[in-house]
Enzyme design. Structure first.
Site, mmCIF file in Angstrom:
data_model
loop_
_atom_site.group_PDB
_atom_site.id
_atom_site.type_symbol
_atom_site.label_atom_id
_atom_site.label_comp_id
_atom_site.label_asym_id
_atom_site.label_seq_id
_atom_site.Cartn_x
_atom_site.Cartn_y
_atom_site.Cartn_z
ATOM 1 N N GLY A 1 24.745 -2.521 8.464
ATOM 2 C CA GLY A 1 23.930 -2.418 7.260
ATOM 3 C C GLY A 1 22.615 -3.157 7.350
ATOM 4 O O GLY A 1 22.125 -3.712 6.369
ATOM 5 N N THR B 1 32.626 -17.320 13.652
ATOM 6 C CA THR B 1 31.161 -17.388 13.734
ATOM 7 C C THR B 1 30.643 -17.238 15.165
ATOM 8 O O THR B 1 29.454 -17.058 15.381
ATOM 9 C CB THR B 1 30.631 -18.733 13.181
ATOM 10 O OG1 THR B 1 31.144 -19.784 14.004
ATOM 11 C CG2 THR B 1 31.064 -18.960 11.747
ATOM 12 N N LYS B 2 31.561 -17.345 16.133
ATOM 13 C CA LYS B 2 31.107 -17.372 17.534
ATOM 14 C C LYS B 2 30.280 -16.144 17.954
ATOM 15 O O LYS B 2 29.238 -16.296 18.611
ATOM 16 C CB LYS B 2 32.323 -17.560 18.452
ATOM 17 C CG LYS B 2 32.045 -17.969 19.897
ATOM 18 C CD LYS B 2 31.313 -19.282 20.103
ATOM 19 C CE LYS B 2 32.008 -20.560 19.680
ATOM 20 N NZ LYS B 2 33.265 -20.907 20.277
ATOM 21 N N CYS C 1 18.401 24.384 1.791
ATOM 22 C CA CYS C 1 17.870 24.917 3.042
ATOM 23 C C CYS C 1 18.828 25.949 3.660
ATOM 24 O O CYS C 1 18.860 27.089 3.205
ATOM 25 C CB CYS C 1 17.535 23.776 3.994
ATOM 26 S SG CYS C 1 16.277 24.265 5.193
ATOM 27 N N HIS D 1 14.328 20.411 0.880
ATOM 28 C CA HIS D 1 15.350 19.361 0.891
ATOM 29 C C HIS D 1 15.086 18.391 -0.254
ATOM 30 O O HIS D 1 14.534 17.308 -0.039
ATOM 31 C CB HIS D 1 15.325 18.612 2.225
ATOM 32 C CG HIS D 1 15.854 19.419 3.360
ATOM 33 N ND1 HIS D 1 17.195 19.528 3.633
ATOM 34 C CD2 HIS D 1 15.225 20.181 4.276
ATOM 35 C CE1 HIS D 1 17.369 20.318 4.678
ATOM 36 N NE2 HIS D 1 16.194 20.728 5.086
ATOM 37 N N GLU E 1 16.926 16.454 -1.594
ATOM 38 C CA GLU E 1 17.647 15.177 -1.435
ATOM 39 C C GLU E 1 16.732 14.067 -0.928
ATOM 40 O O GLU E 1 17.056 12.892 -1.076
ATOM 41 C CB GLU E 1 18.854 15.350 -0.504
ATOM 42 C CG GLU E 1 18.551 15.630 0.968
ATOM 43 C CD GLU E 1 18.432 17.120 1.306
ATOM 44 O OE1 GLU E 1 18.093 17.913 0.402
ATOM 45 O OE2 GLU E 1 18.663 17.497 2.466
HETATM 46 N N1 GLN Z 1 18.616 26.426 10.407
HETATM 47 C C1 GLN Z 1 17.789 26.799 9.312
HETATM 48 C C2 GLN Z 1 16.340 26.940 9.702
HETATM 49 O O1 GLN Z 1 15.934 26.454 10.716
HETATM 50 C C3 GLN Z 1 17.938 25.826 8.171
HETATM 51 C C4 GLN Z 1 17.440 24.456 8.490
HETATM 52 C C5 GLN Z 1 17.906 23.407 7.538
HETATM 53 O O2 GLN Z 1 18.883 23.571 6.830
HETATM 54 N N2 GLN Z 1 17.234 22.273 7.519
HETATM 55 O O3 GLN Z 1 15.560 27.512 8.987
#
Ligand code: GLN
Length: 545
Positions: A19, A191-192, A392, A521, A523
């Site tokens: 982390g 701790t080593k 995507c 994307h 996300e």
């Molecule tokens: N494989 C697909 C493309 O290249 C989708 C890519 C993805 O999901 N990032 O368009």
């Protein structure tokens, strides 16, 4: 007078995966909470020029920056914790560093000198760190050195840290994030291993200014004292970072331990009192979210066993969490291996899993493994009116499914899987043809942020609340507009498109509680304090179900 810039290097001790990224991001967050301008740099020690050419099972998620760099998942942590855009300048790999040095040499940039590994390579690293600090006008730049001290491959980065510390000792700190095991057979914290890690740092010419101790338990006072003597680090510079339920509580844990106070003191920074109200509220909302919402993520897991799955989709998982917490729900993520939805006995079990879900999410992906399972998941969601979000590849495969089962184009496919399909509903983008012919694979996808226009009256438009948006991309294939009319006639709306109208960016089904696919994307844009509108819409629909 030029603005004063300070730097905090974070190295890792004992083992990877403890982390360091979250610790670095959390340090950034508690400094930002003091009104300081903070940015973060990630150094990856491999030869790959970027993370884009690496298998996510091996390396985890590829995080795409606004300006189109394919980076490490830690960059995502920085964006989520700092709520700042992190860019190409913030990321380097050994490959990238060497490439610049060699290109500069070829351009006579070293004026006839012998170009050597030391000092020229660390100098290039330092130049890049300073460029990032300047670009973001940062008071503090946190630099995370990937890997673990003692590995041959991060020596040059430690050397860069050492050289910076020698040049301006008052402006540079080095912290070690290290692991303190509590072996069950012994039942006490050891701790080593960390002492050895500190020795290794010492032999690179560095004495750590502080140590962050990752462990299942807090480091107790006697051990802090022992470490202090063994490692020449003051006990008040040893900070406990025991396991916590949510990574978002780490900034508060670090603050309570005094990390922020010590860093500000050591760097003699002028800072405000820390304001961690947002973090407190976030952690409280996480704790108060009890009623579950069950989201299935249909991905490729088999090759990685159980261990890497969460890493390969980390931004997707975080986005689901942000949205769920923001409406008081506890996100329950169910891993569904796309392969389980393909054939025979496994499929029966797979369907049982789908049936229990409140929402189905198919994330991005590449290649043929699991594709039929993902297509099946989209079909199941469409037919059973289960909220569906396709990201995507998840959008592209939902289009394939629609073409096969609604338009009755039996062999419909993406040409990524079947180059000779009679119905190429998803095909290579024009600009990609030449690149593929020349085997130019690295950094050559459609990458980074692009504008998208949203259609009036669409759900996408309603959720975003705007008519034009920007999202990040990473793909080579696109929706084939020859099929646009047929799709729209049968109720699949192209609700987002590129400003020139050529690329379909968002699709949505009209007669469905929530069925949406995006070529982007989203996300990568979700933040803990600002859940992404598409994820929020999806989770709300899942709850209504
Ligand atoms: N494989 C697909 C493309 O290249 C989708 C890519 C993805 O999901 N990032 O368009």
């Amino acid at each position: 007078m030029a603005k004063r810039r300070t730097f905090v290097f974070i190295a890792g001790g004992v083992m990877s995966g403890v982390g360091k990224g979250v610790a670095s991001a959390s340090l950034g967050a508690i400094l930002k909470a003091r009104g300081l301008k903070v940015t973060a740099v990630k150094i990856d020690p491999y030869i790959n020029v970027d993370a884009g050419t690496m298998n996510p099972v091996e390396h985890g998620e590829v995080f795409v920056t606004r300006d189109g760099d394919e980076t490490d998942q830690d960059i995502g942590n920085y964006e989520r914790f700092l709520d700042e855009d992190i860019l190409k300048v913030n990321y380097m790999t050994t490959g990238r560093v060497y490439l610049s040095v060699i290109q500069r040499e070829r351009a006579l940039g070293y004026g006839g000198k012998t170009v050597e590994v030391v000092p020229h390579v660390p100098q290039e690293v330092i130049g890049r760190i300073q460029a990032a600090a300047k670009h973001h006008d940062a008071d503090v730049t946190i630099i995370e050195i990937g890997g673990t001290v003692g590995e041959y491959q991060n020596v040059l980065f430690l050397e860069a840290a050492r050289m910076m510390q020698i040049a301006t000792p008052e402006d540079v700190l080095v912290g070690l994030v290290s692991y303190f095991p509590v072996p069950s057979a012994i039942g006490e914290m050891k701790t080593k291993p960390t002492q050895y890690a500190v020795r290794t740092l010492n032999s690179a010419g560095i004495r750590p200014d502080f140590i962050i101790g990752r462990s299942t338990h807090p480091i107790d006072e006697p051990r802090k004292q022992k470490m202090a003597i063994q490692c020449s680090v003051h006990p008040e510079d040893i900070f406990s970072a025991p396991d916590v339920r949510s990574v978002y509580s780490v900034p508060q844990v670090m603050e309570k331990e005094g990390l922020g106070v010590q860093v500000v003191k050591k760097l003699k920074l002028r800072a405000d009192k820390p304001d961690l109200r947002y973090w407190k509220k976030l952690v409280a909302s996480i704790e108060h979210s009890q009623k579950p919402v069950r989201i299935g993520i249909v991905g490729k897991y088999a090759a990685s066993g159980d261990f890497n799955l969460s890493d390969a989709y980390i931004s997707v998982i975080e986005s689901v969490k942000h949205a769920a917490w923001s409406i008081g729900r506890k996100p329950e993520i169910v891993w569904i291996d796309a392969g389980d939805l393909e054939n025979g006995k496994r499929k029966v079990e797979g369907i049982k899993q789908l049936r229990k879900l409140d929402g189905i999410l198919v994330p991005g992906g590449f290649g043929s493994r699991g594709v039929e399972g993902k297509i099946f998941a989209a079909q199941y969601a469409r037919e059973h009116k289960i909220p569906y979000l396709g990201l995507c590849y998840g959008m592209q495969l939902a289009c394939v499914e629609f073409a096969r089962h609604v338009l009755h184009h039996k062999g419909a496919n993406t040409t990524e899987i079947d180059p000779t399909t009679t119905h190429p509903v998803i095909h290579l983008m024009n600009e990609q043809e030449e690149k593929m012919k020349n085997k130019s694979y690295g950094g050559s996808m459609r990458l980074g942020a692009y504008l998208c226009r949203l259609k009036a009256g669409s759900l996408a438009r309603k959720l975003y609340g705007e008519s034009a948006i920007e999202e990040r991309h990473r793909h080579r294939y696109e929706f084939n507009s020859d099929y646009r009319k047929a799709f729209e006639e049968k109720g699949m709306m192209i609700s987002g498109e590129s400003p020139d109208g050529t690329l379909a960016e968002i699709i949505e089904l009209k007669k469905h509680p929530f069925f949406m696919g995006t070529q982007a994307h989203p996300e990568f844009l979700s933040r803990p304090f600002k859940p992404h509108p598409l994820f929020l819409g999806f989770i709300k629909a899942a709850i209504r179900k």
